[in-house]
Design an enzyme around this catalytic site. Structure first.
Site, mmCIF file in Angstrom:
data_model
loop_
_atom_site.group_PDB
_atom_site.id
_atom_site.type_symbol
_atom_site.label_atom_id
_atom_site.label_comp_id
_atom_site.label_asym_id
_atom_site.label_seq_id
_atom_site.Cartn_x
_atom_site.Cartn_y
_atom_site.Cartn_z
ATOM 1 N N THR A 42 38.420 43.946 42.245
ATOM 2 C CA THR A 42 38.935 42.608 42.513
ATOM 3 C C THR A 42 38.937 41.838 41.191
ATOM 4 O O THR A 42 38.015 41.970 40.383
ATOM 5 C CB THR A 42 38.082 41.878 43.567
ATOM 6 O OG1 THR A 42 36.696 41.963 43.196
ATOM 7 C CG2 THR A 42 38.273 42.504 44.933
ATOM 8 N N VAL A 44 38.683 38.544 40.063
ATOM 9 C CA VAL A 44 37.685 37.550 39.680
ATOM 10 C C VAL A 44 36.347 38.220 39.381
ATOM 11 O O VAL A 44 35.682 37.922 38.379
ATOM 12 C CB VAL A 44 37.534 36.481 40.787
ATOM 13 C CG1 VAL A 44 36.407 35.516 40.448
ATOM 14 C CG2 VAL A 44 38.841 35.716 40.978
ATOM 15 N N CYS A 45 35.947 39.156 40.238
ATOM 16 C CA CYS A 45 34.668 39.856 40.043
ATOM 17 C C CYS A 45 34.656 40.643 38.741
ATOM 18 O O CYS A 45 33.627 40.729 38.064
ATOM 19 C CB CYS A 45 34.411 40.805 41.205
ATOM 20 S SG CYS A 45 34.296 39.997 42.806
ATOM 21 N N THR A 46 35.784 41.209 38.387
ATOM 22 C CA THR A 46 35.871 41.969 37.141
ATOM 23 C C THR A 46 35.536 41.086 35.950
ATOM 24 O O THR A 46 34.784 41.478 35.051
ATOM 25 C CB THR A 46 37.273 42.587 36.997
ATOM 26 O OG1 THR A 46 37.494 43.505 38.087
ATOM 27 C CG2 THR A 46 37.432 43.332 35.685
ATOM 28 N N LEU A 49 31.596 40.167 36.026
ATOM 29 C CA LEU A 49 30.715 41.230 35.559
ATOM 30 C C LEU A 49 30.833 41.399 34.049
ATOM 31 O O LEU A 49 29.830 41.620 33.351
ATOM 32 C CB LEU A 49 31.029 42.533 36.285
ATOM 33 C CG LEU A 49 30.556 42.568 37.744
ATOM 34 C CD1 LEU A 49 31.213 43.717 38.499
ATOM 35 C CD2 LEU A 49 29.041 42.707 37.822
#
Length: 210
Positions: A42, A44-46, A49
């Site tokens: 996904t 945004v999550c990338t 992190l």
């Protein structure tokens, strides 16, 4: 049920991208930022992190370990890590939990309550060395987290633990802080030798002590 501030953070065992962990043993005497992600691959999550990996030196200065979680498998995590490292130009330097059975998401009250009930919401927990949850907040699925704010809050929490002070609105490192109301006027000179400014009986400011 969501985990409340000052509650004991539940212990758990998990499979991660850096091997199996027992949360209490892994965290040891460190603070932890535990942040969850709705799913692998996904956008945004990338970015989140990648940002956490890039900020590892800042977290290290504060004795903070990062721990991610997503509801997908270790196999998917391994592929996703490659994407994160390529697109964000970082090396993933902290573990990400594979919570494909949703056990930890349920334990911490992190499943989305509505239309995406099989996904973890974008939650953040700051957990101290005594395993107490000192901060929790949740972002909507479409909004990336502000890691500058996470660092600011950790600074404020650690300062308040050391120095019997609180931090005013928008405080950042080096600015004046609030003397706690349980400290009497007679005690102030010994505790805060830099002096203080009294705005009223309950609002007293002093330069950051440390």
């Amino acid at each position: 049920m969501a985990i409340k501030v000052d509650a004991l953070a539940p212990n758990f065992k998990a499979k991660t991208t850096q091997g199996d962990i027992d949360f209490y043993e892994w965290s040891g005497d460190s603070w932890v930022i535990f942040f969850t992600h709705p799913a692998d691959f996904t956008p945004v999550c990338t970015t989140e992190l990648g940002t956490a990996a890039r900020l590892k030196p800042e977290f290290d200065k504060r004795n903070v370990k990062s721990l991610g979680l997503s509801i997908d498998s270790l196999e998917d995590h391994a592929l996703w890590v490659k994407d994160i490292e390529e697109t964000q130009r970082v090396t993933m330097n902290f573990p990400v939990i594979a919570d494909d059975e949703r056990e930890i998401s349920i334990l911490y009250g992190m499943l989305h309550p509505f239309e995406m009930s099989n996904m973890a919401v974008r939650s953040v927990f700051v957990i101290d060395p005594n395993k107490r949850v000192r901060l929790s907040f949740t972002y909507p699925l479409s909004i990336g987290r502000n890691f500058t704010e996470i660092l600011r809050v950790i600074d404020a929490l650690q300062l308040s633990d050391r120095c019997q002070v609180s931090t005013p609105a928008d405080w950042v490192q080096g600015e004046d802080v609030v003397i706690n109301t349980n400290i009497s006027e007679d005690e102030i000179p010994a505790l805060f030798p830099k002096g203080y400014k009294k705005l009223n009986d309950y609002l007293r400011l002093t330069p950051q002590p440390d």
